[in-house]
Enzyme design. Structure first.
Site, mmCIF file in Angstrom:
data_model
loop_
_atom_site.group_PDB
_atom_site.id
_atom_site.type_symbol
_atom_site.label_atom_id
_atom_site.label_comp_id
_atom_site.label_asym_id
_atom_site.label_seq_id
_atom_site.Cartn_x
_atom_site.Cartn_y
_atom_site.Cartn_z
ATOM 1 N N SER A 1 0.841 -1.194 0.000
ATOM 2 C CA SER A 1 0.000 0.000 0.000
ATOM 3 C C SER A 1 0.883 1.253 0.000
ATOM 4 C CB SER A 1 -0.958 -0.068 1.191
ATOM 5 O OG SER A 1 -1.989 0.875 1.047
ATOM 6 N N ASP B 1 -10.081 -5.613 -2.981
ATOM 7 C CA ASP B 1 -9.439 -4.592 -2.147
ATOM 8 C C ASP B 1 -10.296 -3.334 -2.191
ATOM 9 O OD1 ASP B 1 -7.792 -2.452 -1.306
ATOM 10 O OD2 ASP B 1 -5.989 -3.550 -1.888
ATOM 11 N N HIS C 1 -7.254 -6.108 1.145
ATOM 12 C CA HIS C 1 -6.064 -5.275 1.375
ATOM 13 C C HIS C 1 -5.275 -5.732 2.610
ATOM 14 C CE1 HIS C 1 -4.015 -1.556 0.231
ATOM 15 N NE2 HIS C 1 -3.989 -1.146 1.486
#
Lengths: 283, 283
Positions: free
Chosen positions: A152, A228, A261
């Site tokens: 991320s 995600d 995620h």
């Protein structure tokens, strides 16, 4: 040359050792804590290459070490793993006045801030690409062969580190990276504060921009879950694929059906990334 | 027959699915949350056996799922994993008036309390050996082949569950279990409150006592780190080995050099335990 290291804890795992270490960082002008895993090979006298992991928003040095399940394969392959914190912290380090989770403490975005009040401490890029590797290589039984990966915000960090420092890393990969921070809300919020309103300067910290002028074509491996929740608004990996294709930069984007995620996603595919890195680090 | 289940979250991991589920438990008379991992085989129509994991002091259903790294091997072997919470919780459930971490909330010790104010809710043994398996087997694509393992307080729980219910579990193992709670400070504190001052009644919940009269000689696998800070005062695995040897009960105690009491220790050896369980569950 380097400040003294304080080992906060040392834990045996998969035949190796995991340490949490505190030191005074000049780059970010505060005490920092990082994690280092030394695989069993070092106890037999080997020096080993280093896989740097950059974590995402809200994380510390501990999320990856506790949740990724990376040590089994790192121990097999003979890789050290270093996981720094995600921002400067501690007394005197300013955080977001609104106390949000996507800016300030835990959200350094791996840039070198130029604006006040951030410029003194928020220099995470300098920390992770210069001060920390020098410190690791001076104090632990590792070689100068390095690679970088992240998740991320840390996936953004890993891509930017590799693209800005040709030759410094042997491999790079990312999980659900923010590939185009200059054009998404997380990046706009952080870069606007850390780097100021001139959007042209943001491009120095944007993988989609940096890849167009990269002088080294280090292959990029990306895993991205298609469930995600941040995919459409913040991550946009197809933007990096398009930018890379335009200049002939090798990018492998693997869309993983059903994955989100979380670190459960990372744990599922970390073995592939470690083997990808090891092929370059040990080759 | 069973109360409705509320799925709080569902996450893809290693090709399977991890769910957190809330339900109203009659056994402990409050809402409870458990984790269940369903391996990829169930999406192809299979029913699979269930590995129950009992966590240690202060844990919830999340510690094992986030930190043990068990899903890779469970997915390979085709095992479901169920991880309950470590105590009743929520409004109306009494906790330790001194707010300590080793009694009350997060510290149910997998017994059925007989004393006030604990007797109404602190019935974790009934919950994990009767209500929860019935609920799992009625609601998920699993078989009635079960095994049980745990860590520390949960290692005690696993041993007691298996020893008190011959035939119910196909395999049992433990990491750093409290094998003789009736004779160590953690157990004395908990049992004195949950079960009252009569120490003879504590022996119904003590693996070292139960093993002497067990009617089933289910082999016990134990891993124990020799750098575990609780080893000498609270765990004493050699007491179980001695009690087992006296009656011919098969126990394998593996002392693991350098390992502590943490999930890093568990993550290192969980694969061995899952394969030990699978040999019995799938054999």
């Amino acid at each position: 040359m380097t400040d003294p290291l304080t080992t906060l804890s040392e834990t045996r795992v998969f035949g190796g050792r995991l340490k949490r270490v505190r030191h005074l960082s000049a780059a970010v002008d505060c005490e920092m804590t990082f994690a280092i895993f030394l695989p069993p090979q070092v106890e037999a006298g080997a020096t080993v290459p280093v896989f740097y992991w950059l974590s995402g928003l809200t994380c510390t040095d501990e999320n990856f070490t506790q949740k990724a399940g990376a040590f089994r394969v790192a121990a097999e392959l003979g890789l050290a793993i270093v996981a720094p914190d995600t921002s400067p912290r501690g007394e005197g380090v300013p955080g977001d006045p609104d106390n949000s989770w996507d800016f300030g403490l835990g959200a350094g975005f791996y840039v070198d801030a130029t604006e006040e009040p951030w410029a003194r401490h928020y220099r995470m890029h300098d920390y992770v690409t210069r001060e920390l590797p020098a410190l690791i290589e001076a104090n632990y039984p590792v070689t100068d062969r390095r690679s970088v990966a992240g998740h991320s915000m840390g996936g953004h960090g890993a891509l930017v580190c590799a693209l800005k420092h040709p030759g410094f890393y042997k491999a790079v990969s990312a999980f659900a990276p923010i590939v185009n921070p200059a054009a998404v809300p997380w990046g706009e919020k952080a870069f606007g504060s850390y780097l100021g309103p001139d959007r042209d300067r943001w491009l120095e910290w944007d993988a989609c921009a940096l890849i167009t002028t990269a002088t080294e074509r280090l292959p990029i491996l990306i895993d991205q879950g298609d469930r995600d929740g941040f995919l459409e608004a913040q991550l946009k990996p197809e933007a990096l694929v398009a930018a890379a294709e335009a200049v002939g930069h090798p990018v492998t984007l693997r869309m993983q059906p059903g994955y989100d995620h979380s670190y459960f996603f990372i744990s599922t595919f970390i073995e592939d990334h470690l083997r990808h890195h090891a092929a370059a680090l040990l080759g």
